[in-house]
Scaffold this motif. Structure first.
Motif, mmCIF file in Angstrom:
data_model
loop_
_atom_site.group_PDB
_atom_site.id
_atom_site.type_symbol
_atom_site.label_atom_id
_atom_site.label_comp_id
_atom_site.label_asym_id
_atom_site.label_seq_id
_atom_site.Cartn_x
_atom_site.Cartn_y
_atom_site.Cartn_z
ATOM 1 N N ALA A 116 0.832 -1.210 0.000
ATOM 2 C CA ALA A 116 0.000 0.000 0.000
ATOM 3 C C ALA A 116 0.864 1.257 0.000
ATOM 4 N N ALA A 117 1.926 1.260 0.803
ATOM 5 C CA ALA A 117 2.804 2.429 0.869
ATOM 6 C C ALA A 117 3.619 2.577 -0.417
ATOM 7 N N PHE A 118 4.002 1.450 -1.014
ATOM 8 C CA PHE A 118 4.742 1.498 -2.283
ATOM 9 C C PHE A 118 3.893 2.199 -3.345
ATOM 10 N N ILE A 119 2.633 1.782 -3.455
ATOM 11 C CA ILE A 119 1.718 2.415 -4.413
ATOM 12 C C ILE A 119 1.389 3.837 -3.973
ATOM 13 N N GLY A 120 1.195 4.005 -2.656
ATOM 14 C CA GLY A 120 0.813 5.304 -2.125
ATOM 15 C C GLY A 120 1.834 6.394 -2.386
ATOM 16 N N TRP A 121 3.101 6.026 -2.528
ATOM 17 C CA TRP A 121 4.157 7.022 -2.777
ATOM 18 C C TRP A 121 3.864 7.841 -4.033
ATOM 19 N N PHE A 122 3.139 7.263 -4.984
ATOM 20 C CA PHE A 122 2.896 7.930 -6.256
ATOM 21 C C PHE A 122 1.876 9.063 -6.165
ATOM 22 N N ILE A 123 1.303 9.278 -4.976
ATOM 23 C CA ILE A 123 0.480 10.478 -4.809
ATOM 24 C C ILE A 123 1.359 11.724 -4.926
ATOM 25 N N LYS A 124 2.670 11.569 -4.717
ATOM 26 C CA LYS A 124 3.589 12.695 -4.815
ATOM 27 C C LYS A 124 3.742 13.186 -6.252
ATOM 28 N N LYS A 125 3.340 12.363 -7.204
ATOM 29 C CA LYS A 125 3.490 12.726 -8.617
ATOM 30 C C LYS A 125 2.489 13.797 -9.056
#
Length: 294
Positions: A116-125
């Protein structure tokens, strides 16, 4: 204020030593809330449900430089903090080490935090898909918040601070993390839709749910480890076993007005019970029916 919020989500240097310290602080704080604050109070909620852990996780994720860093740090954060919550409570709780019977729920969440955190990091994009990803979090907060509103209406002022937290964090996340209007709009729409879909089923319920715990060893001595071998009802109830140092607790859940049937089996026998909620006595009635040999 805006500078502080922006720094919170992408301006902190969360090193590994700081992360470990943060994990310990959160674990200790949560354990204290579980020990000292009664159930139903907003400050106790962090020891029971997920919403208060969302913000710390998002802070860790958004201050990570790479997806794998976000995944590892979030996973370690939960891996340290959650067992610590139970460990600190052991000397102060009658269940003792049996409290860790509740940990599998949080361990499953801990495992899920990695992907979840791995995918969630892409909110920074700050792209359209960032809005989709964050909407999973904001929709969760909104749905949990609606559920707490229902509880608040029945027993005010229980959960009031948690309600305010849930519906305050949602816009903070959307407007602090995103600068582009597209992900903001997507996250907002999905969150609103989630509330509109969930709220009717929450507030227009023809039934009232309950939970109760009983200790079967008062009349029964189990041979070996017991397990639930039979259960029947309306599909909205459940019987679960929680082991502790002195034996086993059996958690019963159901809907008022309905009767449930279940059996507990051990290495030799099968014990049959019925249970239902008695409105006059305002308690769950458990009826021991009979025992049959395996």
């Amino acid at each position: 204020m805006k500078k502080i919020v922006n720094k919170l989500f992408d301006g902190l240097n969360i090193t590994w030593p700081k992360l470990v310290l943060f994990s310990i602080i959160m674990g200790v704080y949560t354990a204290i809330m579980a020990i000292c604050v009664p159930d139903g109070n907003s400050f106790h909620d962090i020891a029971v449900t997920l919403e208060w852990w969302v913000l710390p996780a998002i802070i860790i994720i958004t201050n990570s430089k790479k997806p794998i860093e976000a995944a590892l740090k979030t996973f370690v954060f939960f891996l340290i903090s959650q067992p610590l919550v139970y460990l600190i409570q052991v000397p102060f709780n009658s269940m003792g080490w049996g409290l860790f019977g509740y940990y599998p729920y949080w361990f499953s969440i801990t495992v899920l935090t990695f992907p979840a955190a791995f995918i969630g990091w892409f909110i920074k994009k700050d792209k359209w898909y960032s809005g989709v990803i964050l909407s999973a979090i904001t929709a969760l907060l909104a749905v949990l918040g609606v559920g707490y509103i229902q509880a608040f209406i029945k027993t005010p002022p229980n959960h009031l601070i948690t309600i305010i937290y849930c519906f305050t964090v949602i816009p903070v996340l959307i407007f602090a993390i995103f600068k582009d209007k597209i992900p903001r709009i997507i996250a907002a729409i999905v969150t609103i839709v989630a509330v509109l879909c969930y709220a009717p089923s929450t507030f227009v319920q023809p039934y009232e749910a309950y939970n109760n715990t009983f200790i079967a060893e008062n009349n029964i001595t189990f041979v070996g480890k017991p397990f639930i071998s039979f259960w029947s009802g309306d599909g909205k109830g459940e019987v679960t076993i929680i082991q502790y140092d002195g034996g086993y607790n059996f958690k019963l859940s159901g809907i008022k007005g309905n009767t449930y049937h279940f059996a507990i089996s051990d290495d030799e026998n099968e014990y049959y019970f019925d249970y239902y909620y008695d409105d006059n006595l305002d308690t769950v009635i458990i009826i021991y029916n009979h025992t049959s040999q395996q």
